[in-house]
Design a protein around this motif. Structure first.
Motif, mmCIF file in Angstrom:
data_model
loop_
_atom_site.group_PDB
_atom_site.id
_atom_site.type_symbol
_atom_site.label_atom_id
_atom_site.label_comp_id
_atom_site.label_asym_id
_atom_site.label_seq_id
_atom_site.Cartn_x
_atom_site.Cartn_y
_atom_site.Cartn_z
ATOM 1 N N TYR A 1 31.581 31.612 44.823
ATOM 2 C CA TYR A 1 32.465 32.198 43.825
ATOM 3 C C TYR A 1 32.244 31.512 42.480
ATOM 4 N N PHE B 1 33.393 36.997 43.117
ATOM 5 C CA PHE B 1 32.307 36.845 44.075
ATOM 6 C C PHE B 1 30.988 36.685 43.344
ATOM 7 N N TYR C 1 38.785 34.005 40.111
ATOM 8 C CA TYR C 1 37.486 33.782 40.730
ATOM 9 C C TYR C 1 36.855 35.107 41.093
#
Length: 108
Positions: free
Chosen positions: A90, A100, A98
């Motif tokens: 992340y 991916f 956050y």
């Protein structure tokens, strides 16, 4: 006169180096943090909106709160298998959230 040209050249080189170092320190990427976590994929599917998702669980936690859903590109989603372990990365965004970044198979 020759000495002052050398001084001027040296000062210009030092100034350029200082500007480059300052630019590297103040980069937007510098403010972001990244982290990785090992997970197990427990389910995957395609939503009504056409988004591909996976449900992941953190192997060291047993509570339901330790399950997350991640939206993936179809090409990445096709490579992910249920009941396999992966490392998920992340990136911390500037707003504190956050997002991916990457998923790679975890070798036991």
């Amino acid at each position: 006169m020759r000495w002052s040209m050398r001084k001027a050249g040296l000062c210009a080189a030092i100034l350029l180096l200082a500007v480059m170092m300052l630019g590297a320190c103040c980069s937007k990427e510098q403010g972001r943090g990244t982290f990785a976590v090992n997970v197990k994929v427990i389910d995957k599917g395609e939503g009504d909106d056409g988004q591909y998702w996976i449900m992941i669980a953190y192997p060291d936690k047993k509570r339901l709160k330790s399950v997350d859903k991640i939206i993936l590109a179809e090409s990445v989603w096709n490579t992910v298998q249920i009941d396999h372990k992966y490392t998920v990365r992340y990136i911390r965004q500037e707003d504190g959230t956050y997002s991916f970044s990457a998923i790679t198979p975890l070798k036991d």
